[in-house]
Every structure is written in C-alpha cells, then in structure tokens.
Design a protein around this motif. Sequence first.
Motif, PDB file in Angstrom:
ATOM      1  N   VAL A  88       0.840  -1.201   0.000  1.00 60.32           N
ATOM      2  CA  VAL A  88       0.000   0.000   0.000  1.00 60.32           C
ATOM      3  C   VAL A  88       0.873   1.249   0.000  1.00 60.32           C
ATOM      4  CG1 VAL A  88      -1.708   1.312   1.326  1.00 60.32           C
ATOM      5  CG2 VAL A  88      -1.926  -1.167   1.128  1.00 60.32           C
ATOM      6  N   GLN A  91       1.798   2.241  -3.486  1.00 58.62           N
ATOM      7  CA  GLN A  91       0.606   2.754  -4.176  1.00 58.62           C
ATOM      8  C   GLN A  91       0.354   4.200  -3.772  1.00 58.62           C
ATOM      9  OE1 GLN A  91      -2.917   0.196  -3.795  1.00 58.62           O
ATOM     10  NE2 GLN A  91      -1.533  -1.506  -3.424  1.00 58.62           N
ATOM     11  N   GLU A  92       0.443   4.467  -2.471  1.00 63.73           N
ATOM     12  CA  GLU A  92       0.192   5.822  -1.969  1.00 63.73           C
ATOM     13  C   GLU A  92       1.230   6.803  -2.501  1.00 63.73           C
ATOM     14  OE1 GLU A  92       0.114   5.208   2.221  1.00 63.73           O
ATOM     15  OE2 GLU A  92      -2.012   4.645   2.262  1.00 63.73           O
ATOM     16  N   LYS A 116      -8.950  -0.280  -6.260  1.00 61.77           N
ATOM     17  CA  LYS A 116      -8.901  -1.180  -5.107  1.00 61.77           C
ATOM     18  C   LYS A 116     -10.030  -2.196  -5.188  1.00 61.77           C
ATOM     19  CE  LYS A 116      -9.054   2.432  -2.334  1.00 61.77           C
ATOM     20  NZ  LYS A 116      -8.981   3.347  -1.186  1.00 61.77           N
ATOM     21  N   ARG A 120     -12.804  -3.167  -0.109  1.00 59.11           N
ATOM     22  CA  ARG A 120     -12.167  -2.006   0.525  1.00 59.11           C
ATOM     23  C   ARG A 120     -13.113  -0.797   0.565  1.00 59.11           C
ATOM     24  NH1 ARG A 120      -6.501  -2.565  -0.753  1.00 59.11           N
ATOM     25  NH2 ARG A 120      -6.041  -0.447  -0.058  1.00 59.11           N
ATOM     26  N   TYR A 121     -14.335  -0.964   0.019  1.00 55.68           N
ATOM     27  CA  TYR A 121     -15.307   0.123  -0.001  1.00 55.68           C
ATOM     28  C   TYR A 121     -16.533  -0.235   0.834  1.00 55.68           C
ATOM     29  CZ  TYR A 121     -12.625   1.934  -3.954  1.00 55.68           C
ATOM     30  OH  TYR A 121     -11.618   2.425  -4.746  1.00 55.68           O
ATOM     31  N   ASP A 163     -14.059   4.537   1.821  1.00 51.02           N
ATOM     32  CA  ASP A 163     -13.224   3.335   1.706  1.00 51.02           C
ATOM     33  C   ASP A 163     -12.503   3.072   3.026  1.00 51.02           C
ATOM     34  OD1 ASP A 163     -11.577   5.564   1.481  1.00 51.02           O
ATOM     35  OD2 ASP A 163     -10.108   4.503   0.271  1.00 51.02           O
ATOM     36  N   SER A 164     -11.960   1.867   3.153  1.00 50.15           N
ATOM     37  CA  SER A 164     -11.322   1.481   4.416  1.00 50.15           C
ATOM     38  C   SER A 164     -10.000   2.192   4.645  1.00 50.15           C
ATOM     39  CB  SER A 164     -11.096  -0.040   4.436  1.00 50.15           C
ATOM     40  OG  SER A 164     -10.270  -0.440   3.350  1.00 50.15           O
ATOM     41  N   ASP A 165      -9.392   2.742   3.575  1.00 51.39           N
ATOM     42  CA  ASP A 165      -8.094   3.402   3.728  1.00 51.39           C
ATOM     43  C   ASP A 165      -8.212   4.837   4.206  1.00 51.39           C
ATOM     44  OD1 ASP A 165      -6.522   1.153   2.741  1.00 51.39           O
ATOM     45  OD2 ASP A 165      -7.408   1.604   0.802  1.00 51.39           O
ATOM     46  N   SER A 166      -9.401   5.432   4.085  1.00 51.80           N
ATOM     47  CA  SER A 166      -9.559   6.828   4.502  1.00 51.80           C
ATOM     48  C   SER A 166     -10.493   6.953   5.701  1.00 51.80           C
ATOM     49  CB  SER A 166     -10.105   7.671   3.337  1.00 51.80           C
ATOM     50  OG  SER A 166     -11.408   7.245   2.971  1.00 51.80           O
ATOM     51  N   ASN A 214      -2.957  -3.176  -6.784  1.00 53.44           N
ATOM     52  CA  ASN A 214      -1.998  -4.107  -6.183  1.00 53.44           C
ATOM     53  C   ASN A 214      -1.974  -5.408  -6.970  1.00 53.44           C
ATOM     54  OD1 ASN A 214      -3.915  -6.098  -5.002  1.00 53.44           O
ATOM     55  ND2 ASN A 214      -4.496  -4.400  -3.679  1.00 53.44           N
TER      56      ASN A 214
END
Length: 681
Positions: A88, A91-92, A116, A120-121, A163-166, A214
């Motif tokens: 990740v 990617q970021e 993604k 992840r959403y 999403d799970s990343d934010s 990924n």
Amino acid sequence: MLTKKTQTQIQLVQKRLKQQLANYRSRPGQNQLIAEIAHTIAGSYHRHNRIALVEAGTGTGKSLAYLLAAIPYVLTHNKTLVIATATVALQEQLVAKDLPFFQQHSGLDFEFCLVKGRQRYACIERLQELLQQPELFPDSSSKHQAVAAKLLKAWQQRHWLGDSDSLPFAVPDALWQQIQADPYHCHRASRRHQHCPFHLARAEISGSQVLVTNQAFLLADLEAGSAQLPPPEDCVYVIDEGHHLVDSARSFLAASAPLLGQEVWLEKALKFSQRMQANLPESALKTAIKLQERIDDYRRDYQPVKLQLPAFITSWFQNQPQHRFADAALPLLLSQQAESLAKSSRQVLNQLELLHQKVREAMAEQQLPGKAISTTLQELSYFDQRFSQQQALWQLWAEPQQSPAYQARWVEQPEPTSSHIIGCASPLKVQAQLERLLFRPAFACVLCSATLTALNSFNYPLRELGLEQLEGVRTLKVESPFAYAEQGQILLPKMQHEPTADGYTAELCQLLPAYLPDGQASLVLFASYWQMNQVAEALRAQGFELLVQGEAARQQLLEQHQQQVQQQKTSILFGTQSFAEGLNLPGALLTNLVITKLPFAVPTSPLEEAMSEAISRQGGNPFLQLTVPATAKKLVQACGRLLRQEQDSGQIVILDRRLVTKAYGKAMLDALPPFKRSIHY
C-alpha cells in the motif's frame, strides 16, 4: 518499433521534468532504464513477447523512469498503463506524489486513479440499513450502530471517501464486514447504489489512462476475465516490487475452508431456498427448487467427510496446530470425495447466481416485499461466500498429483482440542498460471524491483516466473548511482558462535553494545521476535534505551525515533524482517545498521516444507536451490535500508560468521552493494 516521434516526445517530457526537479543530477542508469523499458513496450526486441525484468538499485529513479517510458507510448497507441505494486505504501507514493508531479509538469494530457478491491469500499445503502433496520444484521450491536452513525455523518459531510483506507477513526472488523460492498447488495444496475463509493471509484477507470492497483487485485481481475480493468491486450503492465509477484500469485491461487461444522449453515441454506420458493414469483420457482436440490446434493457428498473426519484429528494434531500431507497425498476419504464436492459446490454457486438474477428481476418489477430485499441479498452473499470457499478448496484437492507433487496440502487446527478444522491447499509453482493470465495475453509487461536478481543472477526469477525459455524476454540490471565505497562500509566482527549455536544469543548480548554508537541512529534487525526480546531485555539491563517492534505501533515507533534523532539523541530501533523491507529512514535517521544473522527462513510452514520436498524428489538440493537464493535477496533488501539518498552515509554490521565460514557466504557477500568491507577473520 519505437518511433522517432515517441522517442522525441520522451526526451521532451524528460527535459520538462528536469527543470522542475530541485538539485537534479543526470543519472545514466535512469536513462538506460527509460530506453530499455520503452523499447520493450514498443516491441523493438520481440513483436509478441514484450517482457522485461529490470533490477534498479536504490536511487536510480525507477518510478519516474517507467512513467517516462510508458505514458507517452500508451497515450499515442490507445493503451492503458496498469501499475501493480505489492504494498500500500508504494501505491500511496505513486498516487499522492509521483503521478501528480508527472501530470503537472510533463505537458501530457492524462488521468490516473487508484483501483482497489470491492471489499475495501463501504456500501452506503447497507450502512443506512444497519441504522434503520438493525434486526436485519444478526451481528449488530449498539456499539456498532454508534460507530455506523458517525461513519454515515462523515460520508454525508464529505469527511470520508467511503473506503477502508480513509476511515476517519477505527472501525471494528466485524462491523466493516457487514457494511462492505459486495456484488449482491451493491449492484450498479440498482439506482440506489449508483452513488456508492465503489461505483463512483469504478467510474474513474474508464476515464483514466494510468491505473494503480496491487498485484493481488490484478491477478483476481485477470482470472475474472478483466471484470474491472481493461483487457490485457490493451494494457501495458508495470509490476513494481516484482520480486513479490510469485508469492502474490501463489497466495491468490491458494484456498482454505472449514472442513467440519458445516451442518448449521447448510441447514440455513436449505431453509433459504425453501423460503425463496414461497416468496419469489412463479417465474423464479424452478430456479429456487433447483437450488434446494443442488444443496441437497452437496450435503449428501459432505456426509462421509462429516462422519469420518473426527477420527483423523487425534493423529493429525499431536502437539502441533498443522498437519501436512506428504507429497500432497490426501487420506483416501478426502481424495474420494474431493471431485464430487468440487462439482456439487460449483453447481450450488451456479444456482445462486441464477437466483440472484431472478431476485433482481423481481425487485425491478416490485414483486418482492421491500423489507425482504435486504435480507435476501444478505443471505445470497453469505451463502455465496461459504460455497465459494468450499469449491476453491475441493477443486484444488481434486486435482491429481504425481511425484513430485505440484501442490502443498495441509489441515489446521487453530485452537487445541477444537473441532474447528481448516483444509488448505496452495500451488508450489505458478509459472503456467502467470503465463495464462498475464504474460501471454498482455500487450507488454515490465517487472521491476531493487532486488529482482538472486546472487547477482536473473536465473532464479526467470525460472520462478516461467520465463527462462521464452523468446525475447529482456533482463537489465542498473546499479545504484550511490558511491557505496566512499559512503559506507560493511563490517563483519569476529564471532565465536554461529547463530545456530546455543551460545550465540549470549554472545550477541555481550558484543552488540560495542556497535551501537552514541549520538547516532541505529536499526538492529533480528530473525526472530524471541531473540529480539531476549537481547532487548539484556541491553536494557545495561542502561540502553530502545524502541522495540511490537511494543508500540510501527508508525508511533518511527515518530519517536525521528524525534530523538532531531534532538540529536541516540536512537536505537529493534525490528524483525518486516523492518528490513520498505522502511525508509533517509539521512540522519539511519547511520548504523546492524544485521544480527542472515535472514534464513526456517522451512516450518507447510508450503515451504512441500516446496523443499518437491525439489528433493527431483534429486535437487532445496537449501541451495531455494533457501540460499531467497536469503540472499532478503539480505540485499535489509542492506538497502542504509543509504536512501545520494548524500547518505553510514555502516552495516553483520554479526553472522557464516558469511565467511560457509561456501555460500562469498556469493552472498558479492551480491551486496559495493560498500568498503572490513572483515575481522
């Protein structure tokens, strides 16, 4: 062929970017990378097999090189650049830094987005249902509802991207699993879901010429027939962190599923099919009846496993949580039932998909009560997940094996004396699958990494990837521009014990303080948590202040380390293998790197044992063919933590005498960057 027009465009873009980069210095290695990648993509070396393996040392500007080589080409040839990473973090970096810079200053007109997986959403519709109809969610709690209310407010106020990343705060895994998007609930044909985060994100794909994802998602999408990404013949793939691709493929192709305790959810599945017969319109009746028949078929095939499996448990799990089947040879019972269970579970999945279509039709014609819709979709998703797990496992277990086997097969008992038994399978080799999914259909594919070779040779990755006999495959190794000999040294102090000896840990505790200089930033890498904690306890007793992995979150440890360095204090980080890759501590943040022992992976996992067994069956030496090359790559990765910028300097201390005393030691040393060496033997 690479046209003169494209070459000129690449040169022009490179000139523009140079003008925007502060303290830019020309790097011949980067120019070599750009040329090799551009010619590979254009088919200059082979018309069909446009494949390259590129090892680019730290500081070569690898990311900028492949963007320069690929983006002008894909824009003029109506292709899509797909960049697939293993982490990740990369990617970021690409989405937040490298691509915005390139887009702003290159003069090229293109869009990019991060792609993604669906899970992840969040599905906003499900989030609202959890608050309005909590009885539809059996695992819901008042705590979950409070968190869900905060999430919905954050979404409505645009403080969260969905999403799970934010996520703006921590969300329990159990809650996320209830609200995450899935193909049953969050269907783009439904008007209510058109503005869900997943579909909004997917809408960006069609308008983007550069996609970042990924490796696991890429492989899953290729297996699904390019369900989300463009078809491979229209894609230029850059597999960054390419040394992970084989492991990513092996993990994607593996399967695991519970073997016991299926009766409860199978009974629920039967009741669900019966309820569908009563609730759905007559046009769907045949499908619902067929589903019930298929579930009955599966349950019949499962009965012998249910009845006889408990007798195996005692012999399988004698003081160990795992049992591997040597040569992938299953017990006769499992072998006999595997093909039937693979077939019957596949037939259930087919009927579930057909029933899903009937439910959609009934919803569109308003022939299904509103309250029943969410429950029905939730149950469809649940049973699809259960049967998919079973189908994947039994399909792998049904494949005939020869000697040497090409699969690892094992069972796990997560809790001692538990009846919860999990069956597992993983392919040992993935060459054929990678060729079928990626290398053969792709327009072009470039694998790059700072550590792609093993022992200075491309033979190992070429063999692992199945590319050693493929015509036209290019390999290129570009050395780092760093002046290693002037900027640092590798020091091998004399050790009395090898790491496998009983006295090694005690000697390490005694010797290590001499190699932790005052006022500097040190990183000490260990091969095991146990040894790290033993040494930490001993050094703290001597008055050392340490930052030890596992005692705080990784980011918190790194922030403390940075604060101490900025205050010109001594800072000592202790970490295991996960700190040996992907950790970026430039400048004064790391001047002293200590590697306690060579990062040999002990072949104790069922997969590693099976891989060693297969090599032995073929008359090979698993230690030399498997363990040594893998360890050499890990050692190079670990040493790569020291110099991250051209002006960095420091020393690497390796406290493992096997680099001197063993036959493989010289080859491992020669694979390391050309630091000045000081060997006290």
